[in-house]
Design a protein around this motif. Structure first.
Motif, PDB file in Angstrom:
ATOM      1  N   ASP A   1      19.685  24.603  30.402  1.00 23.89           N
ATOM      2  CA  ASP A   1      18.818  24.131  31.478  1.00 23.89           C
ATOM      3  C   ASP A   1      19.539  24.354  32.814  1.00 23.89           C
ATOM      4  OD1 ASP A   1      20.358  21.743  32.326  1.00 23.89           O
ATOM      5  OD2 ASP A   1      19.714  20.879  30.424  1.00 23.89           O
ATOM      6  N   PRO A   2      18.815  24.321  33.949  1.00 27.11           N
ATOM      7  CA  PRO A   2      19.420  24.647  35.252  1.00 27.11           C
ATOM      8  C   PRO A   2      20.660  23.809  35.602  1.00 27.11           C
ATOM      9  CG  PRO A   2      17.047  24.616  35.448  1.00 27.11           C
ATOM     10  CD  PRO A   2      17.366  24.115  34.066  1.00 27.11           C
ATOM     11  N   LYS A   3      20.635  22.521  35.323  1.00 24.80           N
ATOM     12  CA  LYS A   3      21.777  21.655  35.641  1.00 24.80           C
ATOM     13  C   LYS A   3      22.994  22.052  34.805  1.00 24.80           C
ATOM     14  CE  LYS A   3      23.134  16.806  35.805  1.00 24.80           C
ATOM     15  NZ  LYS A   3      22.748  15.427  35.507  1.00 24.80           N
ATOM     16  N   GLU A   4      22.783  22.294  33.518  1.00 27.55           N
ATOM     17  CA  GLU A   4      23.866  22.688  32.611  1.00 27.55           C
ATOM     18  C   GLU A   4      24.379  24.081  32.971  1.00 27.55           C
ATOM     19  OE1 GLU A   4      26.403  21.486  29.621  1.00 27.55           O
ATOM     20  OE2 GLU A   4      24.760  20.309  30.429  1.00 27.55           O
ATOM     21  N   ARG A   5      23.493  24.951  33.424  1.00 30.74           N
ATOM     22  CA  ARG A   5      23.863  26.313  33.822  1.00 30.74           C
ATOM     23  C   ARG A   5      24.843  26.270  35.000  1.00 30.74           C
ATOM     24  NH1 ARG A   5      20.075  29.995  32.802  1.00 30.74           N
ATOM     25  NH2 ARG A   5      21.009  32.017  32.902  1.00 30.74           N
ATOM     26  N   ILE A   6      24.550  25.433  35.993  1.00 27.89           N
ATOM     27  CA  ILE A   6      25.419  25.307  37.168  1.00 27.89           C
ATOM     28  C   ILE A   6      26.776  24.735  36.755  1.00 27.89           C
ATOM     29  CG2 ILE A   6      25.755  24.058  39.339  1.00 27.89           C
ATOM     30  CD1 ILE A   6      22.650  24.329  39.690  1.00 27.89           C
ATOM     31  N   ARG A   7      26.754  23.709  35.919  1.00 30.27           N
ATOM     32  CA  ARG A   7      27.988  23.089  35.443  1.00 30.27           C
ATOM     33  C   ARG A   7      28.840  24.111  34.696  1.00 30.27           C
ATOM     34  NH1 ARG A   7      30.501  20.760  31.591  1.00 30.27           N
ATOM     35  NH2 ARG A   7      31.447  18.728  31.694  1.00 30.27           N
ATOM     36  N   PHE A   8      28.197  24.923  33.882  1.00 30.07           N
ATOM     37  CA  PHE A   8      28.892  25.937  33.097  1.00 30.07           C
ATOM     38  C   PHE A   8      29.478  27.019  33.993  1.00 30.07           C
ATOM     39  CE2 PHE A   8      29.404  28.346  29.133  1.00 30.07           C
ATOM     40  CZ  PHE A   8      29.684  27.306  28.277  1.00 30.07           C
ATOM     41  N   ARG A   9      28.718  27.441  35.008  1.00 27.47           N
ATOM     42  CA  ARG A   9      29.237  28.449  35.945  1.00 27.47           C
ATOM     43  C   ARG A   9      30.483  27.943  36.652  1.00 27.47           C
ATOM     44  NH1 ARG A   9      23.674  30.319  38.360  1.00 27.47           N
ATOM     45  NH2 ARG A   9      24.157  28.669  39.809  1.00 27.47           N
ATOM     46  N   ASN A  10      30.481  26.666  37.048  1.00 34.32           N
ATOM     47  CA  ASN A  10      31.652  26.088  37.706  1.00 34.32           C
ATOM     48  C   ASN A  10      32.853  26.048  36.763  1.00 34.32           C
ATOM     49  OD1 ASN A  10      30.198  25.707  40.060  1.00 34.32           O
ATOM     50  ND2 ASN A  10      29.646  23.612  39.567  1.00 34.32           N
ATOM     51  N   LEU A  11      32.594  25.737  35.509  1.00 35.49           N
ATOM     52  CA  LEU A  11      33.651  25.704  34.508  1.00 35.49           C
ATOM     53  C   LEU A  11      34.247  27.105  34.320  1.00 35.49           C
ATOM     54  CD1 LEU A  11      35.006  23.697  32.559  1.00 35.49           C
ATOM     55  CD2 LEU A  11      33.248  24.276  30.889  1.00 35.49           C
ATOM     56  N   ILE A  12      33.403  28.092  34.220  1.00 34.95           N
ATOM     57  CA  ILE A  12      33.855  29.480  34.058  1.00 34.95           C
ATOM     58  C   ILE A  12      34.693  29.902  35.272  1.00 34.95           C
ATOM     59  CG2 ILE A  12      33.107  31.893  33.936  1.00 34.95           C
ATOM     60  CD1 ILE A  12      30.631  30.807  32.343  1.00 34.95           C
ATOM     61  N   TYR A  13      34.227  29.526  36.455  1.00 32.44           N
ATOM     62  CA  TYR A  13      34.967  29.868  37.675  1.00 32.44           C
ATOM     63  C   TYR A  13      36.367  29.261  37.638  1.00 32.44           C
ATOM     64  CZ  TYR A  13      36.172  30.512  42.535  1.00 32.44           C
ATOM     65  OH  TYR A  13      36.817  30.875  43.692  1.00 32.44           O
ATOM     66  N   SER A  14      36.472  28.012  37.187  1.00 30.23           N
ATOM     67  CA  SER A  14      37.788  27.366  37.119  1.00 30.23           C
ATOM     68  C   SER A  14      38.711  28.086  36.135  1.00 30.23           C
ATOM     69  CB  SER A  14      37.652  25.881  36.764  1.00 30.23           C
ATOM     70  OG  SER A  14      37.295  25.706  35.419  1.00 30.23           O
ATOM     71  N   PHE A  15      38.159  28.644  35.070  1.00 34.01           N
ATOM     72  CA  PHE A  15      38.969  29.385  34.098  1.00 34.01           C
ATOM     73  C   PHE A  15      39.550  30.654  34.713  1.00 34.01           C
ATOM     74  CE2 PHE A  15      36.016  27.738  30.546  1.00 34.01           C
ATOM     75  CZ  PHE A  15      36.700  26.538  30.509  1.00 34.01           C
ATOM     76  N   SER A  16      38.823  31.262  35.636  1.00 34.77           N
ATOM     77  CA  SER A  16      39.221  32.554  36.180  1.00 34.77           C
ATOM     78  C   SER A  16      40.431  32.464  37.099  1.00 34.77           C
ATOM     79  CB  SER A  16      38.051  33.199  36.920  1.00 34.77           C
ATOM     80  OG  SER A  16      37.761  32.486  38.112  1.00 34.77           O
ATOM     81  N   GLU A  17      40.860  31.259  37.449  1.00 28.37           N
ATOM     82  CA  GLU A  17      42.021  31.117  38.322  1.00 28.37           C
ATOM     83  C   GLU A  17      43.312  31.519  37.625  1.00 28.37           C
ATOM     84  OE1 GLU A  17      41.967  27.137  39.857  1.00 28.37           O
ATOM     85  OE2 GLU A  17      39.986  27.407  40.757  1.00 28.37           O
ATOM     86  N   LYS A  18      43.381  31.363  36.303  1.00 26.71           N
ATOM     87  CA  LYS A  18      44.626  31.610  35.567  1.00 26.71           C
ATOM     88  C   LYS A  18      44.512  32.681  34.499  1.00 26.71           C
ATOM     89  CE  LYS A  18      46.283  26.920  36.215  1.00 26.71           C
ATOM     90  NZ  LYS A  18      46.686  25.678  35.577  1.00 26.71           N
ATOM     91  N   ARG A  19      43.364  33.336  34.402  1.00 29.07           N
ATOM     92  CA  ARG A  19      43.193  34.319  33.340  1.00 29.07           C
ATOM     93  C   ARG A  19      42.129  35.338  33.743  1.00 29.07           C
ATOM     94  NH1 ARG A  19      41.968  29.544  31.929  1.00 29.07           N
ATOM     95  NH2 ARG A  19      43.727  29.359  30.524  1.00 29.07           N
ATOM     96  N   ILE A  20      42.064  36.394  32.974  1.00 28.75           N
ATOM     97  CA  ILE A  20      41.010  37.391  33.141  1.00 28.75           C
ATOM     98  C   ILE A  20      39.784  36.874  32.405  1.00 28.75           C
ATOM     99  CG2 ILE A  20      40.279  39.735  32.549  1.00 28.75           C
ATOM    100  CD1 ILE A  20      43.330  40.472  32.602  1.00 28.75           C
ATOM    101  N   VAL A  21      38.655  36.834  33.101  1.00 29.27           N
ATOM    102  CA  VAL A  21      37.399  36.434  32.477  1.00 29.27           C
ATOM    103  C   VAL A  21      36.461  37.630  32.517  1.00 29.27           C
ATOM    104  CG1 VAL A  21      35.392  34.901  32.576  1.00 29.27           C
ATOM    105  CG2 VAL A  21      37.658  34.017  33.156  1.00 29.27           C
ATOM    106  N   ILE A  22      36.025  38.040  31.335  1.00 29.50           N
ATOM    107  CA  ILE A  22      35.066  39.142  31.230  1.00 29.50           C
ATOM    108  C   ILE A  22      33.744  38.524  30.804  1.00 29.50           C
ATOM    109  CG2 ILE A  22      34.470  41.301  30.064  1.00 29.50           C
ATOM    110  CD1 ILE A  22      37.531  41.719  29.686  1.00 29.50           C
ATOM    111  N   LEU A  23      32.769  38.666  31.675  1.00 23.31           N
ATOM    112  CA  LEU A  23      31.468  38.034  31.495  1.00 23.31           C
ATOM    113  C   LEU A  23      30.426  39.119  31.255  1.00 23.31           C
ATOM    114  CD1 LEU A  23      29.991  35.264  31.816  1.00 23.31           C
ATOM    115  CD2 LEU A  23      29.766  35.806  34.223  1.00 23.31           C
ATOM    116  N   ALA A  24      29.815  39.102  30.078  1.00 18.67           N
ATOM    117  CA  ALA A  24      28.736  40.040  29.765  1.00 18.67           C
ATOM    118  C   ALA A  24      27.422  39.294  29.982  1.00 18.67           C
ATOM    119  CB  ALA A  24      28.847  40.521  28.328  1.00 18.67           C
ATOM    120  N   THR A  25      26.663  39.731  30.970  1.00 17.82           N
ATOM    121  CA  THR A  25      25.406  39.043  31.276  1.00 17.82           C
ATOM    122  C   THR A  25      24.460  39.964  32.039  1.00 17.82           C
ATOM    123  OG1 THR A  25      24.437  37.031  32.244  1.00 17.82           O
ATOM    124  CG2 THR A  25      26.237  38.058  33.464  1.00 17.82           C
ATOM    125  N   HIS A  26      23.200  39.633  31.987  1.00 18.29           N
ATOM    126  CA  HIS A  26      22.212  40.333  32.793  1.00 18.29           C
ATOM    127  C   HIS A  26      21.680  39.402  33.883  1.00 18.29           C
ATOM    128  CE1 HIS A  26      19.805  38.089  29.905  1.00 18.29           C
ATOM    129  NE2 HIS A  26      18.826  38.159  30.778  1.00 18.29           N
TER     130      HIS A  26
END
Length: 167
Positions: A116-141
Motif C-alpha cells: 500500500d502507499p504508506k508501506e511503499r514510502i516506508r520501504f523506500r526509506n528503508l532501502i535508501y538507508s541500506f544504500s549508505e553502506k552497501r551496493i543496492v541493486i534495485l530491479a523495478t519498473h
C-alpha cells in the motif's frame, strides 16, 4: 551461480566471482519479487534459520535477529506464524532475511510490489538507508521507487545495457 554464464565475466574487487565461490555468495543479500516462507515458522524462527543457512556466527544470531525484526518493524510479531502475516509484513520479513548477514551487495527485485502507499514510502526509506553502506541493486519498473534514491540508473533490455545515467 544458479545458471552457468553464457558470456562475459563478473568481477568483485578485482577478482572473478567464479574464483571467489561461496565467499562471494556470502556478500550478497537477495529479496525476490515474491518471497516464499514456511507458513508454520514464526518470524523469529525463520530469521534464525536464515542466519544458519547464511553462516552467521552462532554467538550473534539472537542479536542479529532482534536487530532485523526491529529494523523492519516486526518486533511485536516475533512469535506470530508467517502464514498469518499480511503482504506488507511478508515483504518486510523478506528484507530482514536479505539483510540478516549484513551483505555488501543487496539485490532487490520489485521490492515494493503489492504494498500500500504508506508501506511503499516506508520501504523506500528503508532501502535508501541500506544504500549508505552497501551496493543496492534495485530491479523495478516503478520510476518513483528509484528517482529519489538512485545515484546511477542502468536500463537493460533483453539482457543488454541500453542506458547508463544519473536520475
Amino acid at each position: 551461480g544458479l545458471i552457468s554464464q553464457s558470456e562475459g565475466s563478473i568481477y568483485y574487487n578485482g577478482e572473478n566471482i567464479l574464483k571467489l565461490g561461496s565467499d562471494f555468495i556470502g556478500k550478497i543479500g537477495y529479496l525476490p519479487q515474491y518471497p516464499r516462507f514456511y507458513k508454520n515458522f514464526t518470524a523469529k524462527e525463520f530469521l534464525r534459520y536464515t542466519c544458519i543457512m547464511k553462516g552467521v556466527k552462532k554467538d550473534i544470531i539472537d542479536k542479529r535477529v532482534s536487530e532485523m525484526l526491529e529494523m523492519v518493524n516486526l518486533q511485536d510479531n516475533v512469535n506470530q506464524f508467517i502464514g498469518q502475516f499480511s503482504g506488507g509484513m511478508r515483504q518486510r520479513l523478506g528484507i530482514a532475511q536479505a539483510m540478516i548477514n549484513d551483505p555488501e551487495i543487496l539485490l532487490l527485485d520489485e521490492p515494493t510490489a503489492g504494498l500500500d502507499p504508506k508501506e511503499r514510502i516506508r520501504f523506500r526509506n528503508l532501502i535508501y538507508s541500506f544504500s549508505e553502506k552497501r551496493i543496492v541493486i534495485l530491479a523495478t519498473h516503478i520510476v518513483s521507487d528509484v528517482e529519489f534514491q538512485a545515484k546511477e540508473i542502468l536500463l537493460i533490455k533483453n539482457g543488454r545495457l541500453i542506458a547508463d545515467s544519473s536520475p
